[in-house]
Design a protein around this motif. Structure first.
Motif, PDB file in Angstrom:
ATOM      1  N   TYR A 124       0.835  -1.197   0.000  1.00 19.49           N
ATOM      2  CA  TYR A 124       0.000   0.000   0.000  1.00 19.49           C
ATOM      3  C   TYR A 124       0.879   1.259   0.000  1.00 19.49           C
ATOM      4  O   TYR A 124       1.775   1.382   0.836  1.00 19.49           O
ATOM      5  CB  TYR A 124      -0.905   0.025   1.227  1.00 19.49           C
ATOM      6  N   TYR A 128      -2.642   5.933  -0.018  1.00 14.91           N
ATOM      7  CA  TYR A 128      -3.750   5.051  -0.378  1.00 14.91           C
ATOM      8  C   TYR A 128      -4.999   5.389   0.431  1.00 14.91           C
ATOM      9  O   TYR A 128      -4.950   5.571   1.650  1.00 14.91           O
ATOM     10  CB  TYR A 128      -3.364   3.594  -0.128  1.00 14.91           C
ATOM     11  N   PRO A 148      -5.288  -1.365   5.594  1.00 16.13           N
ATOM     12  CA  PRO A 148      -4.221  -1.252   4.587  1.00 16.13           C
ATOM     13  C   PRO A 148      -2.831  -1.358   5.208  1.00 16.13           C
ATOM     14  O   PRO A 148      -2.479  -0.579   6.079  1.00 16.13           O
ATOM     15  CB  PRO A 148      -4.454   0.132   3.987  1.00 16.13           C
ATOM     16  N   ARG A 300       3.659   1.527   5.168  1.00 11.86           N
ATOM     17  CA  ARG A 300       3.313   1.736   3.766  1.00 11.86           C
ATOM     18  C   ARG A 300       4.507   2.354   3.043  1.00 11.86           C
ATOM     19  O   ARG A 300       5.374   2.973   3.653  1.00 11.86           O
ATOM     20  CB  ARG A 300       2.107   2.681   3.654  1.00 11.86           C
TER      21      ARG A 300
END
Length: 301
Positions: A124, A128, A148, A300
Motif C-alpha cells: 500500500y 492510499y 491497509p 506503507r
C-alpha cells in the motif's frame, strides 16, 4: 537445468511514474533467458519516452506503441508476439524480487508443470485511500476487514498437484487475487496457443476468466513458497473506483457456470458442487488473514 526463454508481458497505460521501477526489476532478474514485451496502450503521459530509454539499455526489451484498446486486447497482442516456452505477466506499477522468474522456471522445468503459482506481497502506498462498497461495510460487522498495510498472501501449500487437486484447492478460495490474477503465475505458451486462450474484453476480472479457462488444461501445477511479486494497491484502479456490487455479482454468477462446466470435465463436480455454489460469496485478501511470515510489516511505501 535447461534455460528456456520466458516471455514477460507488460501492458502500460499512463505509467510514467512507475514503469522504470517495474522494468528495471525485470531486467535485473537472475534468470537471464527472457524477452520483455512492453506494450504502450496509447498513454498520454511520458510512458513511451521512458520505455524508449529503458529499451536502449537492454536488448531483451521489445517496445510496442499502439492505440488505446484496453488491457485485454493489449495482453492479447503481447501473447501474439511472444516466443518463449513460458509466459509471465507483470503489471506496470508492480515489481519483482530479483530471483522470482528463476524460482518459477525452476519449478516448471523440474516438475514438467503446466502452471506455477506463488504467494505475493500486497503493498500500500502512503497516500492510499480505501473505498469500501456498501456490502463490504455490512460484512464488516461479521468479518474483520484487513486494514491497509504491506502483507504477504498465499493459500496453497508448497508442493506438486494434479489438475484435479489444484482445482479442489482453488474452489475453496476462488475470489482471491492469489488464484485469480496473472502476475503470481507462470504459464506454458504452447497450451495458451494450442487452445486459443485469450483475454476477453471486460470491465474487470478478465484475468480471473483467463485463469478459469486455463484451468481446463492444467495437468500438473506447482506451488512454490517463495514470495517474489510486489503488488501495489491503487485506490483509483477500475476494480476500486468503477466496479459496482451488481457488476461483481454478475461476474461471479458467470464464473460459477464456468466452474460447473470445467469441474464436470475434470470429473470432480459432484464433490465440489457445494463449494462452487458458495463461490459467488467467497472472500478475498481484504478479509482473509495474510501469511504468517517474519518479513510482514505494517508500514506503507
Amino acid at each position: 537445468m535447461e534455460f528456456p526463454l520466458v516471455s514477460i508481458i507488460v501492458p502500460m497505460y499512463n505509467a510514467a511514474g512507475c514503469i522504470a521501477r517495474c522494468v528495471k526489476s525485470i531486467c535485473a532478474q537472475s534468470y537471464k533467458s527472457i524477452e520483455i514485451i512492453l506494450l504502450n496502450d496509447g498513454s498520454k503521459d511520458g510512458t513511451l519516452s521512458a520505455c524508449r530509454a529503458l529499451a536502449a539499455q537492454d536488448h531483451r526489451i521489445a517496445l510496442v506503441d499502439k492505440p488505446n484498446s484496453g488491457a485485454a486486447d493489449t495482453r492479447n497482442q503481447g501473447l501474439a508476439l511472444a516466443h518463449g516456452r513460458y509466459v509471465q505477466f507483470v503489471d506496470s506499477d508492480d515489481w519483482l524480487a530479483p530471483d522470482f522468474t528463476e524460482k518459477l522456471v525452476t519449478a516448471a522445468e523440474t516438475h514438467a508443470a503446466d502452471l506455477v503459482i506463488a504467494p505475493f506481497w500486497m503493498v500500500y502506498p502512503k497516500d492510499y485511500v480505501e473505498h469500501t462498497r456498501p456490502w463490504e461495510k455490512a460484512l464488516g460487522t461479521v468479518l474483520r476487514r484487513n486494514p491497509p498495510c504491506t502483507r504477504a498472501y498465499g493459500y496453497l501449500p508448497a508442493g506438486v498437484y494434479t489438475g484435479q487437486e489444484y482445482a479442489r484447492q482453488l474452489i475453496e478460495k476462488p475470489n482471491t487475487f492469489y488464484y485469480g490474477v496473472l502476475w503470481n503465475k507462470l504459464y506454458r505458451r504452447d497450451l495458451l496457443a494450442g487452445h486459443s486462450i485469450r483475454f476477453r474484453q471486460e470491465l474487470f476480472a478478465e484475468d480471473q476468466l483467463f485463469n478459469t479457462e486455463y484451468l481446463r488444461y492444467v495437468r500438473t501445477a506447482v506451488s512454490i513458497p517463495d514470495i517474489g511479486y510486489y503488488y501495489l494497491q491503487c485506490s483509483q484502479s477500475v476494480s476500486h473506483s468503477r466496479v459496482t456490487t451488481a457488476d461483481i455479482l454478475r461476474l461471479r454468477r458467470r464464473v460459477m457456470g464456468l466452474y460447473k462446466s470445467i469441474y464436470t470435465e475434470l470429473g470432480i463436480y459432484p464433490e465440489t458442487r457445494a463449494a462452487i455454489l458458495r463461490s459467488a460469496f467467497g472472500e478475498n485478501e481484504f478479509t482473509l488473514p495474510p501469511l504468517d511470515t517474519p518479513q510482514a510489516h505494517s508500514c506503507r511505501l
